[in-house]
Structures are given as structure tokens and as C-alpha cells.
Motif scaffolding. Structure first.
Motif, PDB file in Angstrom:
ATOM      1  N   ALA A  76       0.849  -1.187   0.000  1.00 36.79           N
ATOM      2  CA  ALA A  76       0.000   0.000   0.000  1.00 36.79           C
ATOM      3  C   ALA A  76       0.886   1.240   0.000  1.00 36.79           C
ATOM      4  CB  ALA A  76      -0.909   0.004   1.224  1.00 36.79           C
ATOM      5  N   LEU A  77       0.399   2.283  -0.608  1.00 37.98           N
ATOM      6  CA  LEU A  77       1.061   3.577  -0.531  1.00 37.98           C
ATOM      7  C   LEU A  77       0.658   4.191   0.804  1.00 37.98           C
ATOM      8  CD1 LEU A  77       2.648   5.955  -1.795  1.00 37.98           C
ATOM      9  CD2 LEU A  77       0.475   6.738  -2.730  1.00 37.98           C
ATOM     10  N   CYS A  78       1.622   4.521   1.638  1.00 37.90           N
ATOM     11  CA  CYS A  78       1.355   5.040   2.978  1.00 37.90           C
ATOM     12  C   CYS A  78       1.861   6.474   3.084  1.00 37.90           C
ATOM     13  CB  CYS A  78       2.045   4.181   4.030  1.00 37.90           C
ATOM     14  SG  CYS A  78       1.423   2.484   4.062  1.00 37.90           S
ATOM     15  N   VAL A  79       0.970   7.363   3.483  1.00 42.62           N
ATOM     16  CA  VAL A  79       1.318   8.769   3.624  1.00 42.62           C
ATOM     17  C   VAL A  79       0.729   9.301   4.929  1.00 42.62           C
ATOM     18  CG1 VAL A  79       1.620   9.286   1.178  1.00 42.62           C
ATOM     19  CG2 VAL A  79      -0.656   9.412   2.180  1.00 42.62           C
ATOM     20  N   THR A  80       1.395  10.316   5.462  1.00 36.75           N
ATOM     21  CA  THR A  80       0.971  10.901   6.731  1.00 36.75           C
ATOM     22  C   THR A  80       0.820  12.402   6.591  1.00 36.75           C
ATOM     23  OG1 THR A  80       2.171   9.184   7.954  1.00 36.75           O
ATOM     24  CG2 THR A  80       1.604  11.182   9.169  1.00 36.75           C
ATOM     25  N   GLY A  81      -0.238  12.906   7.200  1.00 35.69           N
ATOM     26  CA  GLY A  81      -0.441  14.339   7.348  1.00 35.69           C
ATOM     27  C   GLY A  81      -0.571  14.640   8.825  1.00 35.69           C
ATOM     28  N   TYR A 158     -10.053  12.772  -6.894  1.00 35.44           N
ATOM     29  CA  TYR A 158      -8.617  12.457  -6.940  1.00 35.44           C
ATOM     30  C   TYR A 158      -8.314  11.211  -6.096  1.00 35.44           C
ATOM     31  CZ  TYR A 158      -4.015  12.748  -4.713  1.00 35.44           C
ATOM     32  OH  TYR A 158      -2.808  12.438  -4.156  1.00 35.44           O
ATOM     33  N   VAL A 159      -8.870  11.146  -4.897  1.00 35.71           N
ATOM     34  CA  VAL A 159      -8.630   9.992  -4.021  1.00 35.71           C
ATOM     35  C   VAL A 159      -9.206   8.728  -4.652  1.00 35.71           C
ATOM     36  CG1 VAL A 159      -9.195   8.974  -1.769  1.00 35.71           C
ATOM     37  CG2 VAL A 159      -8.445  11.358  -1.906  1.00 35.71           C
ATOM     38  N   GLU A 160     -10.394   8.824  -5.224  1.00 44.31           N
ATOM     39  CA  GLU A 160     -10.989   7.652  -5.870  1.00 44.31           C
ATOM     40  C   GLU A 160     -10.119   7.143  -7.011  1.00 44.31           C
ATOM     41  OE1 GLU A 160     -14.899   8.961  -7.005  1.00 44.31           O
ATOM     42  OE2 GLU A 160     -15.729   8.547  -5.018  1.00 44.31           O
ATOM     43  N   ARG A 161      -9.614   8.054  -7.833  1.00 46.74           N
ATOM     44  CA  ARG A 161      -8.739   7.628  -8.938  1.00 46.74           C
ATOM     45  C   ARG A 161      -7.467   6.982  -8.394  1.00 46.74           C
ATOM     46  NH1 ARG A 161     -10.641  12.373 -11.333  1.00 46.74           N
ATOM     47  NH2 ARG A 161      -8.915  13.603 -10.530  1.00 46.74           N
ATOM     48  N   SER A 162      -6.928   7.545  -7.342  1.00 46.49           N
ATOM     49  CA  SER A 162      -5.702   6.997  -6.744  1.00 46.49           C
ATOM     50  C   SER A 162      -5.922   5.581  -6.231  1.00 46.49           C
ATOM     51  CB  SER A 162      -5.242   7.889  -5.586  1.00 46.49           C
ATOM     52  OG  SER A 162      -4.966   9.185  -6.020  1.00 46.49           O
ATOM     53  N   CYS A 163      -7.026   5.379  -5.558  1.00 45.21           N
ATOM     54  CA  CYS A 163      -7.296   4.075  -4.949  1.00 45.21           C
ATOM     55  C   CYS A 163      -7.617   2.997  -5.970  1.00 45.21           C
ATOM     56  CB  CYS A 163      -8.435   4.198  -3.945  1.00 45.21           C
ATOM     57  SG  CYS A 163      -7.993   5.152  -2.492  1.00 45.21           S
ATOM     58  N   ARG A 164      -7.963   3.393  -7.179  1.00 40.11           N
ATOM     59  CA  ARG A 164      -8.194   2.392  -8.234  1.00 40.11           C
ATOM     60  C   ARG A 164      -6.877   1.772  -8.691  1.00 40.11           C
ATOM     61  NH1 ARG A 164     -11.499   6.353 -11.376  1.00 40.11           N
ATOM     62  NH2 ARG A 164     -13.408   6.446 -10.179  1.00 40.11           N
ATOM     63  N   ILE A 165      -5.786   2.466  -8.439  1.00 37.60           N
ATOM     64  CA  ILE A 165      -4.479   1.982  -8.886  1.00 37.60           C
ATOM     65  C   ILE A 165      -3.825   1.104  -7.825  1.00 37.60           C
ATOM     66  CG2 ILE A 165      -2.155   2.692  -9.555  1.00 37.60           C
ATOM     67  CD1 ILE A 165      -3.430   5.209 -10.716  1.00 37.60           C
ATOM     68  N   ALA A 166      -3.876   1.537  -6.584  1.00 40.23           N
ATOM     69  CA  ALA A 166      -3.242   0.784  -5.501  1.00 40.23           C
ATOM     70  C   ALA A 166      -3.902   1.166  -4.184  1.00 40.23           C
ATOM     71  CB  ALA A 166      -1.741   1.106  -5.438  1.00 40.23           C
ATOM     72  N   PRO A 167      -3.851   0.272  -3.205  1.00 42.97           N
ATOM     73  CA  PRO A 167      -4.369   0.627  -1.886  1.00 42.97           C
ATOM     74  C   PRO A 167      -3.564   1.792  -1.300  1.00 42.97           C
ATOM     75  CG  PRO A 167      -3.944  -1.731  -2.027  1.00 42.97           C
ATOM     76  CD  PRO A 167      -3.354  -1.095  -3.250  1.00 42.97           C
ATOM     77  N   ILE A 168      -4.257   2.662  -0.613  1.00 45.14           N
ATOM     78  CA  ILE A 168      -3.608   3.819   0.003  1.00 45.14           C
ATOM     79  C   ILE A 168      -4.012   3.868   1.467  1.00 45.14           C
ATOM     80  CG2 ILE A 168      -3.402   6.335   0.012  1.00 45.14           C
ATOM     81  CD1 ILE A 168      -4.137   6.233  -2.977  1.00 45.14           C
ATOM     82  N   VAL A 169      -3.032   4.071   2.323  1.00 49.61           N
ATOM     83  CA  VAL A 169      -3.289   4.240   3.747  1.00 49.61           C
ATOM     84  C   VAL A 169      -2.825   5.638   4.119  1.00 49.61           C
ATOM     85  CG1 VAL A 169      -2.754   3.435   6.073  1.00 49.61           C
ATOM     86  CG2 VAL A 169      -3.052   1.774   4.221  1.00 49.61           C
ATOM     87  N   VAL A 170      -3.747   6.406   4.663  1.00 47.09           N
ATOM     88  CA  VAL A 170      -3.469   7.783   5.063  1.00 47.09           C
ATOM     89  C   VAL A 170      -3.564   7.861   6.580  1.00 47.09           C
ATOM     90  CG1 VAL A 170      -4.273  10.176   4.942  1.00 47.09           C
ATOM     91  CG2 VAL A 170      -4.401   8.715   2.918  1.00 47.09           C
ATOM     92  N   LEU A 171      -2.529   8.359   7.197  1.00 47.61           N
ATOM     93  CA  LEU A 171      -2.526   8.587   8.635  1.00 47.61           C
ATOM     94  C   LEU A 171      -2.678  10.084   8.865  1.00 47.61           C
ATOM     95  CD1 LEU A 171      -2.084   7.845  11.620  1.00 47.61           C
ATOM     96  CD2 LEU A 171       0.387   7.994  11.186  1.00 47.61           C
ATOM     97  N   LEU A 172      -3.743  10.463   9.539  1.00 47.88           N
ATOM     98  CA  LEU A 172      -3.917  11.854   9.969  1.00 47.88           C
ATOM     99  C   LEU A 172      -3.537  11.875  11.439  1.00 47.88           C
ATOM    100  CD1 LEU A 172      -7.265  12.658   8.154  1.00 47.88           C
ATOM    101  CD2 LEU A 172      -4.983  13.455   7.541  1.00 47.88           C
ATOM    102  N   ASP A 173      -2.336  12.324  11.705  1.00 54.64           N
ATOM    103  CA  ASP A 173      -1.768  12.281  13.049  1.00 54.64           C
ATOM    104  C   ASP A 173      -2.208  13.495  13.853  1.00 54.64           C
ATOM    105  OD1 ASP A 173      -0.222  10.986  14.986  1.00 54.64           O
ATOM    106  OD2 ASP A 173       1.565  12.153  14.472  1.00 54.64           O
TER     107      ASP A 173
END
Length: 185
Positions: A76-81, A158-173
Motif C-alpha cells: 500500500a502507498l502510505c502517507v501521513t499528514g 482524486y482519491v478515488e482515482r488513486s485508490c483504483r491503482i493501488a491501496p492507500i493508507v493515510v494517517l492523519l496524526d
């Protein structure tokens, strides 16, 4: 439409940042098991929201780190904000950080394709996108209430298009410190 297999390969084969050696996760086996079950649904195309709460010092950050490590292991693509306890922070700061991370982790061509026609609105959140991609047109000028709804809809697209390509995990810290605009988004 983003070109299937080629885009998926470039989007899911981002920097595979191996997790540094971490202290063991103690006393959170149940929560980590629930998170693993939650993450397994991502590869089946199902999304969701996982909230981690608790008093300061109980290990929320350490648990979040372990979950992100598990998600990376599942490609999964993992990103944090991060949300900050400071007055005067610009709106949407955690989302600007997330967009910065995606721009660093994903090939720029793929990122631009995923932004699609939402790029002009998303550049309101992260103006530096206009420097990265010179083809982003000016954003529409709408009444404030319409503009906010339009921005939120474009970000969702944008998020929907992104998730069609690969799983994405977003951490809102530290979400409890988020500004009202970020909470609304």
C-alpha cells in the motif's frame, strides 16, 4: 482514464522504505490484529476508516507506525499528514503534507494523471503543485460555499482515482488538533 497495468506498476512500486528496527509493540496485539484484518480488506477494494484513540503516552503513535509498516508490507502507498497545535496554521495543512509525500513517492507522470482535472482545485490546498506541473489551469472562481463543495468533490475524485491503482493508507496524526477546514475535508 489512467492506463491500467503500467500505471498500477508505477504507483504501487514506489520507494519501498523499509521500516527501521523498532521497539517491540507490547500489549497491543488485539488492536494490531484488528488493524491487520482491516488492511486485508484494502486489497479487496474495500476502504474504510480506522480510528485510534487514547490518553497521551499510551502508544497511539507506536501502534500507528506498526500499522503503516504492515500496510507497506502489503504494497500500500502510505502517507501521513500531521495536525499541529498552533494558531495560524494554514487550512488543510495535513492534506498539503500528504500531497507533498505523494509527489515525492510516486512517479510525477502517474501523479499528474491521477490528479486529472481536479489538479486546479487541489492546487488550492498545495500551491506548489503549479510549480511541479506547469499545465495546471487556473482554479474556477465560485462563491465561497460553492467553491468549498467543489474543492471537496474534486479532492474526493482524486482519491478515488488513486485508490483504483493501488491501496492507500493515510494517517492523519493528532487529528484532535486539526483546523475546521481539514476536519470538514
Amino acid at each position: 482514464e489512467i492506463s491500467g497495468a503500467a500505471a498500477a506498476a508505477t504507483f504501487s512500486q514506489v520507494d519501498d522504505i523499509s521500516a527501521p528496527t523498532r521497539t517491540p509493540l507490547i500489549g497491543r496485539e488485539k488492536e494490531l490484529g484488528e488493524a491487520r484484518e482491516f488492511l486485508s480488506r484494502l486489497n479487496k477494494g474495500m476502504g474504510g476508516l480506522l480510528l485510534i484513540g487514547g490518553e497521551p503516552g499510551v502508544g497511539k503513535t507506536r501502534l500507528s507506525t506498526a500499522i503503516m509498516d504492515e500496510a507497506r508490507a502489503q504494497r500500500a502507498l502510505c502517507v501521513t499528514g500531521h495536525c499541529y497545535e498552533m494558531e495560524g496554521m494554514p487550512p488543510f495543512t495535513p492534506f498539503a503534507e500528504i500531497l507533498d509525500s505523494v509527489a515525492r513517492l510516486v512517479p510525477l507522470r502517474t501523479f499528474r494523471e491521477v490528479l486529472g482535472d481536479a489538479a486546479s482545485e487541489i492546487a488550492r490546498i498545495q500551491p506548489s503543485l503549479r510549480q511541479t506541473f506547469s499545465d495546471i489551469p487556473p482554479a474556477l472562481e465560485l462563491a465561497p460555499d460553492q467553491q468549498r463543495r467543489y474543492l471537496f468533490n474534486k479532492y474526493r475524485e482524486y482519491v478515488e482515482r488513486s485508490c483504483r491503482i493501488a491501496p492507500i493508507v493515510v494517517l492523519l496524526d493528532d487529528l484532535h488538533w486539526a483546523d475546521d477546514a481539514s476536519l470538514s475535508l
